[in-house]
Design a protein around this motif. Structure first.
Motif, PDB file in Angstrom:
ATOM      1  N   ALA A 128       0.818  -1.209   0.000  1.00 41.74           N
ATOM      2  CA  ALA A 128       0.000   0.000   0.000  1.00 41.74           C
ATOM      3  C   ALA A 128       0.847   1.251   0.000  1.00 41.74           C
ATOM      4  N   GLY A 129       2.034   1.183   0.595  1.00 43.50           N
ATOM      5  CA  GLY A 129       2.809   2.390   0.783  1.00 43.50           C
ATOM      6  C   GLY A 129       3.712   2.732  -0.372  1.00 43.50           C
ATOM      7  N   THR A 130       4.839   2.033  -0.474  1.00 44.87           N
ATOM      8  CA  THR A 130       5.848   2.494  -1.420  1.00 44.87           C
ATOM      9  C   THR A 130       5.403   2.322  -2.857  1.00 44.87           C
ATOM     10  N   LYS A 131       4.571   1.287  -3.145  1.00 44.89           N
ATOM     11  CA  LYS A 131       4.239   1.086  -4.556  1.00 44.89           C
ATOM     12  C   LYS A 131       3.048   1.905  -5.009  1.00 44.89           C
ATOM     13  N   ALA A 132       2.066   2.084  -4.096  1.00 39.07           N
ATOM     14  CA  ALA A 132       0.934   2.911  -4.492  1.00 39.07           C
ATOM     15  C   ALA A 132       1.361   4.355  -4.671  1.00 39.07           C
ATOM     16  N   SER A 133       2.456   4.750  -3.971  1.00 33.66           N
ATOM     17  CA  SER A 133       2.886   6.134  -4.125  1.00 33.66           C
ATOM     18  C   SER A 133       3.665   6.344  -5.418  1.00 33.66           C
ATOM     19  N   THR A 134       4.096   5.246  -6.071  1.00 28.96           N
ATOM     20  CA  THR A 134       4.838   5.422  -7.322  1.00 28.96           C
ATOM     21  C   THR A 134       4.011   6.175  -8.350  1.00 28.96           C
ATOM     22  N   LEU A 135       2.745   5.743  -8.509  1.00 30.77           N
ATOM     23  CA  LEU A 135       1.883   6.430  -9.472  1.00 30.77           C
ATOM     24  C   LEU A 135       1.680   7.884  -9.064  1.00 30.77           C
ATOM     25  N   GLY A 136       1.533   8.121  -7.742  1.00 27.16           N
ATOM     26  CA  GLY A 136       1.358   9.485  -7.282  1.00 27.16           C
ATOM     27  C   GLY A 136       2.551  10.357  -7.625  1.00 27.16           C
ATOM     28  N   VAL A 137       3.763   9.828  -7.383  1.00 26.84           N
ATOM     29  CA  VAL A 137       4.968  10.617  -7.655  1.00 26.84           C
ATOM     30  C   VAL A 137       5.110  10.871  -9.145  1.00 26.84           C
ATOM     31  N   VAL A 138       4.866   9.828  -9.962  1.00 31.11           N
ATOM     32  CA  VAL A 138       5.022  10.005 -11.408  1.00 31.11           C
ATOM     33  C   VAL A 138       4.007  11.021 -11.921  1.00 31.11           C
ATOM     34  N   LEU A 139       2.753  10.922 -11.437  1.00 25.28           N
ATOM     35  CA  LEU A 139       1.743  11.888 -11.877  1.00 25.28           C
ATOM     36  C   LEU A 139       2.119  13.300 -11.446  1.00 25.28           C
ATOM     37  N   ALA A 140       2.632  13.449 -10.201  1.00 24.73           N
ATOM     38  CA  ALA A 140       2.989  14.781  -9.733  1.00 24.73           C
ATOM     39  C   ALA A 140       4.127  15.364 -10.562  1.00 24.73           C
ATOM     40  N   LEU A 141       5.119  14.511 -10.911  1.00 16.89           N
ATOM     41  CA  LEU A 141       6.244  15.012 -11.712  1.00 16.89           C
ATOM     42  C   LEU A 141       5.774  15.424 -13.098  1.00 16.89           C
ATOM     43  N   ILE A 142       4.924  14.571 -13.721  1.00 20.22           N
ATOM     44  CA  ILE A 142       4.427  14.920 -15.055  1.00 20.22           C
ATOM     45  C   ILE A 142       3.592  16.200 -14.997  1.00 20.22           C
ATOM     46  N   GLY A 143       2.770  16.316 -13.940  1.00 23.89           N
ATOM     47  CA  GLY A 143       1.937  17.510 -13.813  1.00 23.89           C
ATOM     48  C   GLY A 143       2.775  18.763 -13.653  1.00 23.89           C
ATOM     49  N   LEU A 144       3.834  18.686 -12.829  1.00 20.45           N
ATOM     50  CA  LEU A 144       4.718  19.852 -12.679  1.00 20.45           C
ATOM     51  C   LEU A 144       5.408  20.166 -13.995  1.00 20.45           C
ATOM     52  N   GLY A 145       5.716  19.112 -14.792  1.00 17.65           N
ATOM     53  CA  GLY A 145       6.309  19.353 -16.094  1.00 17.65           C
ATOM     54  C   GLY A 145       5.353  20.055 -17.040  1.00 17.65           C
ATOM     55  N   ILE A 146       4.041  19.703 -16.938  1.00 18.98           N
ATOM     56  CA  ILE A 146       3.068  20.403 -17.789  1.00 18.98           C
ATOM     57  C   ILE A 146       2.918  21.846 -17.317  1.00 18.98           C
ATOM     58  N   TYR A 147       2.964  22.047 -16.004  1.00 23.31           N
ATOM     59  CA  TYR A 147       2.823  23.387 -15.436  1.00 23.31           C
ATOM     60  C   TYR A 147       3.955  24.287 -15.903  1.00 23.31           C
ATOM     61  N   GLU A 148       5.192  23.765 -15.842  1.00 27.85           N
ATOM     62  CA  GLU A 148       6.384  24.536 -16.244  1.00 27.85           C
ATOM     63  C   GLU A 148       7.018  23.776 -17.396  1.00 27.85           C
ATOM     64  N   ILE A 149       6.629  24.095 -18.625  1.00 26.61           N
ATOM     65  CA  ILE A 149       6.885  23.200 -19.752  1.00 26.61           C
ATOM     66  C   ILE A 149       8.370  23.040 -20.055  1.00 26.61           C
ATOM     67  N   ASP A 150       9.211  23.991 -19.599  1.00 28.11           N
ATOM     68  CA  ASP A 150      10.650  23.880 -19.863  1.00 28.11           C
ATOM     69  C   ASP A 150      11.271  22.702 -19.133  1.00 28.11           C
ATOM     70  N   LEU A 151      10.690  22.354 -17.978  1.00 30.59           N
ATOM     71  CA  LEU A 151      11.300  21.322 -17.150  1.00 30.59           C
ATOM     72  C   LEU A 151      10.893  19.920 -17.568  1.00 30.59           C
ATOM     73  N   LEU A 152       9.971  19.793 -18.537  1.00 34.68           N
ATOM     74  CA  LEU A 152       9.345  18.499 -18.824  1.00 34.68           C
ATOM     75  C   LEU A 152      10.338  17.371 -19.133  1.00 34.68           C
ATOM     76  N   PRO A 153      11.362  17.564 -20.016  1.00 28.87           N
ATOM     77  CA  PRO A 153      12.260  16.428 -20.300  1.00 28.87           C
ATOM     78  C   PRO A 153      12.980  15.914 -19.070  1.00 28.87           C
ATOM     79  N   LYS A 154      13.489  16.834 -18.249  1.00 29.41           N
ATOM     80  CA  LYS A 154      14.222  16.409 -17.052  1.00 29.41           C
ATOM     81  C   LYS A 154      13.306  15.684 -16.079  1.00 29.41           C
TER      82      LYS A 154
END
Lengths: 83, 116, 86, 172
Positions: free
Chosen positions: B36-62
């Motif tokens: 429940a903990g470390t693996k369910a948070s993987t999707l959360g972290v990936v979604l948050a990173l992608i969302g921040l990349g959409i928010y600030e489009i310059d950072l998306l590749p990194k």
């Protein structure tokens, strides 16, 4: 964002107190690892990304391993409580 | 428009992280906490990173590279923790139905003892 | 509008951090604490990137990159120690 | 030097390593500046040359268009599986009575190549609800949060077969 910083500081203080009173040394090592994680976040917030990067690299890999080797060479629990 | 979409994606990711934190508090034994903990948070972290990349489009590749690293390294650490827990003899929860790994481990130890 | 949603999301992530901290402090066994540390490291990565976006400094992302690459090393060392000792 | 690059395949993998490392470098520095690209090319060439050698555990994958398309389809399938499993996990965590039936089951894989088995075990671990605890020969021991079936073949069908179908083509 300032309330995130306040939460992080409170978490650091609570973890530090818990690490001091912890009997199992490995648990204390884990808590110190969390504290260095939060220190790294605070360095970023204080506009020092290079220091934060060093802290991240050292804390994530090196300190944990060195602590674990040191514990391996000595004992698992604090002295004084022979249970 | 793009920043709002990105912020909403970050919000969904943060919600998954909170769900993972609830899971790590409620689950009864370390194995279920890893689930429940470390693996369910993987999707959360990936979604948050992608969302921040959409928010600030310059950072998306990194940020995509960071998400890939998280996706590669996270199964490793959770597998290592589960294996360590089983090797250290951490008991499974009372609800557990079966444990075939312990059954597979037990006879081998006896064989080694008789061999030596 | 977008900024309000972003700050709410980052606050939610910080709440998840505090909830995971409960497991780190109160965990009954060492393996549970290691699991909690893994989760907390994972949650900190988006928080660092969020700080970078909030401050508008792309350099900050490199710290999150270092954590993304190296974070599992500490947990791996802990797991190895718990399994059979280094 | 010639012993390191004995066959055509080694040159191909060296080139693939170099291109991948160079792309990573350019993403990290964030510019297409001439000096940066040249420095990255030199460093990537050094690293990829040091990494290529007589290593038995190296990637033994021959690229072909069919494998590339299967890889893309596999990534999509994995993303859908992760998303669905996360929603199931959220339902379990939020339900008041915590309806779990955990257990460690044994499944069998048909994959032969070590790299394919690595990717399979990582995919199983990446989807919440299943967690590969140990590997022994061609048997995986999997911690399953909701043991639906008591039979090993049925568990294999439910957990492994979906991934295996793609991985057999990619690494087979």
């Amino acid at each position: 964002m300032i309330f995130v910083d306040v939460l992080v500081c409170a978490a650091m203080i609570a973890t530090a107190i818990a690490a001091v009173f912890q009997r199992s040394l490995i648990s204390a090592v884990i808590m110190v690892g969390f504290i260095s994680l939060m220190v790294s976040y605070l360095f970023v917030r204080m506009d020092a990304p290079d220091v934060a990067m060093t802290e991240a690299a050292i804390a994530a890999g090196l300190t944990t391993v060195i602590f674990l080797i040191a514990i391996r060479r000595t004992e698992d629990t604090e002295s004084g409580d022979k249970e | 428009m793009l920043p709002i979409i990105g912020a909403l994606v970050v919000l969904v990711g943060a919600a998954f992280m909170v769900l993972a934190a609830i899971g790590i508090i409620r689950m009864p034994d370390p194995y279920n906490r890893i689930q429940a903990g470390t693996k369910a948070s993987t999707l959360g972290v990936v979604l948050a990173l992608i969302g921040l990349g959409i928010y600030e489009i310059d950072l998306l590749p990194k940020l995509i590279v960071i998400a890939l690293f998280v996706l590669i390294t996270n199964p490793l650490s959770s597998h290592a923790l589960a294996r360590a827990a089983h090797a250290a003899g951490v008991p499974l929860a009372d609800e557990t139905v079966r444990d075939e790994l312990a059954a597979a481990r037990a006879p081998k130890v006896i064989e080694e003892e008789t061999a030596s | 509008m977008a900024e309000i949603i972003l700050v709410t999301a980052l606050g939610l992530a910080a709440v998840a951090l505090i909830m995971g901290l409960y497991r780190l402090l109160a965990g009954p066994c060492t393996v549970t604490r290691a699991i909690a540390l893994d989760l907390l490291t994972l949650i900190t990565i988006p928080l660092l990137v969020g700080a970078a976006v909030w401050a508008g400094r792309a350099v900050y992302v490199d710290v999150a990159l270092v954590y993304g690459i190296l974070a599992f090393l500490g947990v791996l060392a802990l797991a190895r120690y718990l399994e059979k000792g280094i | 030097m010639s012993s390191r690059l004995s066959s055509q395949k080694d040159v191909g993998s060296l080139l693939a390593n170099w291109l991948g490392l160079l792309a990573l470098w350019i993403i990290f520095v964030g510019t297409f500046d001439t000096q940066e690209v040249i420095a990255g090319a030199v460093v990537a060439a050094l690293v990829s040359f040091m990494a290529t050698g007589p290593n038995p555990a190296r990637w033994q994958v021959v690229l072909s268009p069919r494998r590339l398309f299967t890889l893309l389809a596999y990534l999509g399938y994995l993303a859908v599986a992760i998303f669905r499993a996360n929603l199931q996990m959220a339902a379990i965590v939020l339900s008041p009575e915590l309806a779990i039936r955990p257990g460690i089951v044994r499944v069998r894989t048909r994959l032969k190549s070590p790299l394919g088995r690595l990717v399979l075990a990582n995919s199983i671990t990446l989807t919440p609800g299943t967690l590969s605890v140990d590997v022994e020969g061609d048997e995986f021991f999997i911690h399953w949060i909701n043991v639906d079936s008591e039979d090993a073949d049925d568990a294999t069908r439910r957990i492994v077969s979906g991934f295996e179908h793609y991985l057999e083509i990619i690494f087979g």
